[in-house]
Design a protein around this motif. Structure first.
Motif, PDB file in Angstrom:
ATOM      1  N   ARG A  89      -2.723  -3.725  -1.241  1.00  0.00           N
ATOM      2  CA  ARG A  89      -2.477  -3.286   0.129  1.00  0.00           C
ATOM      3  C   ARG A  89      -1.327  -4.082   0.721  1.00  0.00           C
ATOM      4  O   ARG A  89      -1.073  -5.199   0.302  1.00  0.00           O
ATOM      5  CB  ARG A  89      -3.738  -3.367   0.987  1.00  0.00           C
ATOM      6  N   ALA A 132       5.453  -1.101  -3.703  1.00  0.00           N
ATOM      7  CA  ALA A 132       4.059  -0.713  -3.878  1.00  0.00           C
ATOM      8  C   ALA A 132       3.813  -0.206  -5.302  1.00  0.00           C
ATOM      9  O   ALA A 132       2.808  -0.558  -5.923  1.00  0.00           O
ATOM     10  CB  ALA A 132       3.667   0.353  -2.857  1.00  0.00           C
ATOM     11  N   ASP A 133       4.726   0.596  -5.819  1.00  0.00           N
ATOM     12  CA  ASP A 133       4.585   1.096  -7.193  1.00  0.00           C
ATOM     13  C   ASP A 133       4.615  -0.056  -8.190  1.00  0.00           C
ATOM     14  O   ASP A 133       3.799  -0.124  -9.111  1.00  0.00           O
ATOM     15  CB  ASP A 133       5.696   2.094  -7.526  1.00  0.00           C
ATOM     16  N   SER A 134       5.551  -0.978  -8.003  1.00  0.00           N
ATOM     17  CA  SER A 134       5.655  -2.138  -8.898  1.00  0.00           C
ATOM     18  C   SER A 134       4.411  -3.011  -8.812  1.00  0.00           C
ATOM     19  O   SER A 134       3.897  -3.476  -9.834  1.00  0.00           O
ATOM     20  CB  SER A 134       6.888  -2.977  -8.555  1.00  0.00           C
ATOM     21  N   LYS A 192      14.526   4.671   7.013  1.00  0.00           N
ATOM     22  CA  LYS A 192      14.460   5.442   5.768  1.00  0.00           C
ATOM     23  C   LYS A 192      14.598   4.521   4.555  1.00  0.00           C
ATOM     24  O   LYS A 192      13.848   4.625   3.603  1.00  0.00           O
ATOM     25  CB  LYS A 192      15.552   6.506   5.768  1.00  0.00           C
ATOM     26  N   GLN A 215       1.393  -2.131  -7.977  1.00  0.00           N
ATOM     27  CA  GLN A 215       0.255  -1.462  -8.612  1.00  0.00           C
ATOM     28  C   GLN A 215       0.340  -1.586 -10.133  1.00  0.00           C
ATOM     29  O   GLN A 215      -0.662  -1.853 -10.798  1.00  0.00           O
ATOM     30  CB  GLN A 215       0.187   0.016  -8.208  1.00  0.00           C
ATOM     31  N   PHE A 253       9.869  -0.198   0.317  1.00  0.00           N
ATOM     32  CA  PHE A 253       8.438  -0.511   0.293  1.00  0.00           C
ATOM     33  C   PHE A 253       7.714   0.335  -0.752  1.00  0.00           C
ATOM     34  O   PHE A 253       6.835  -0.153  -1.449  1.00  0.00           O
ATOM     35  CB  PHE A 253       7.799  -0.325   1.669  1.00  0.00           C
ATOM     36  N   ARG A 254       8.071   1.613  -0.882  1.00  0.00           N
ATOM     37  CA  ARG A 254       7.427   2.481  -1.873  1.00  0.00           C
ATOM     38  C   ARG A 254       7.656   1.926  -3.275  1.00  0.00           C
ATOM     39  O   ARG A 254       6.745   1.887  -4.097  1.00  0.00           O
ATOM     40  CB  ARG A 254       7.973   3.906  -1.762  1.00  0.00           C
ATOM     41  N   ASN A 255       8.885   1.462  -3.554  1.00  0.00           N
ATOM     42  CA  ASN A 255       9.181   0.863  -4.855  1.00  0.00           C
ATOM     43  C   ASN A 255       8.371  -0.417  -5.063  1.00  0.00           C
ATOM     44  O   ASN A 255       7.885  -0.671  -6.159  1.00  0.00           O
ATOM     45  CB  ASN A 255      10.674   0.567  -4.996  1.00  0.00           C
ATOM     46  N   LYS A 300      11.429   2.365   4.033  1.00  0.00           N
ATOM     47  CA  LYS A 300      10.307   3.079   3.412  1.00  0.00           C
ATOM     48  C   LYS A 300      10.501   3.194   1.909  1.00  0.00           C
ATOM     49  O   LYS A 300       9.556   3.046   1.141  1.00  0.00           O
ATOM     50  CB  LYS A 300      10.156   4.466   4.035  1.00  0.00           C
ATOM     51  N   LYS A 301      11.731   3.451   1.482  1.00  0.00           N
ATOM     52  CA  LYS A 301      12.003   3.577   0.046  1.00  0.00           C
ATOM     53  C   LYS A 301      11.794   2.234  -0.654  1.00  0.00           C
ATOM     54  O   LYS A 301      11.191   2.166  -1.721  1.00  0.00           O
ATOM     55  CB  LYS A 301      13.431   4.074  -0.191  1.00  0.00           C
ATOM     56  N   ASP A 336       4.714  -7.211   3.210  1.00  0.00           N
ATOM     57  CA  ASP A 336       5.571  -6.171   3.759  1.00  0.00           C
ATOM     58  C   ASP A 336       6.868  -6.788   4.263  1.00  0.00           C
ATOM     59  O   ASP A 336       6.850  -7.644   5.142  1.00  0.00           O
ATOM     60  CB  ASP A 336       4.830  -5.469   4.897  1.00  0.00           C
TER      61      ASP A 336
END
Length: 157
Positions: free
Chosen positions: A88, A62-64, A52, A66, A58-60, A55-56, A40
Motif C-alpha cells: 500500500r 506500485a507494479d515494481s 499525469k 508488488q 507511482f503506477r510503475n 500518476k505514471k 508515495d
C-alpha cells in the motif's frame, strides 16, 4: 495470538524480522501479514511533477513493489502457508500503524537498521515511530546480520 504484522522493506533487517515472526507464528498457529509501504513520492519534500506524470511514476512504483513483494514472499514465506502479503502507498510508519489497527493484529515484528545519533535525528526511524504509537506489542529485530549458522538455516524458515 492470531495475527502478526511484519513490515517489509526487502532488506536483511525485514527478512530477519520475518524469520522471527514465523517462529512465533508457528508456536501460536498465527497468520503472518507481510506489508510493504510504498513511500508515495508526492509525500516527499520537494517532489513537484505534473499530476499525469506523477500518476505514471507511482503506477510503475506500485507494479515494481508488488513484484518485489511476490519474490520476497516466494523466498521467505515458502514454508509457511498461513500468510498474506499486502502493498500500500503512504508514509511507512503511519501506514503500518493504520494497517495494524484495521487488521486487529496482536503483534508487530519489525526489523531495524539500528541507526542512531545524527542519522536517526535527520532521517527519523520508522521502528521508533511504530514503537511509540502502536497499541499492540512490537518486537524489534535488530540489524539483520546473520551468523554462519543462520545462513545455513535460512531455508528452514
Amino acid at each position: 495470538m492470531k495475527k502478526i504484522l511484519v513490515p517489509v522493506d526487502f532488506s536483511d533487517c525485514s527478512a530477519a524480522a520475518l524469520k522471527a515472526a514465523i517462529k512465533m507464528a508457528r508456536a501460536f498457529d498465527a497468520k503472518i501479514l507481510a506489508l510493504h509501504v510504498i513511500h508515495d513520492p508526492a509525500d516527499a519534500p520537494g517532489f513537484y511533477t505534473a499530476q499525469k506524470a506523477g500518476k505514471k511514476v507511482f503506477r510503475n512504483m506500485a507494479d515494481s513493489a508488488q513484484e518485489m513483494m511476490d519474490e520476497f514472499a516466494a523466498k521467505r514465506l515458502r514454508k509457511y502457508d498461513n500468510h498474506e502479503c499486502h502493498v500500500r502507498p503512504g508514509i511507512p510508519a503511519t501506514q503500518v500503524l493504520l494497517f495494524a489497527e484495521e487488521q486487529n493484529v496482536d503483534m508487530i515484528a519489525m526489523g531495524t537498521h539500528g541507526r542512531g545519533g545524527l542519522d536517526r535525528l535527520m532521517l527519523g526511524s520508522v521502528a521508533d515511530r511504530v514503537i511509540r504509537s502502536s497499541e499492540c506489542p512490537v518486537l524489534i529485530v535488530r540489524d539483520g546480520q546473520k551468523s554462519t549458522k543462520d545462513k545455513d538455516d535460512e531455508g528452514s524458515a
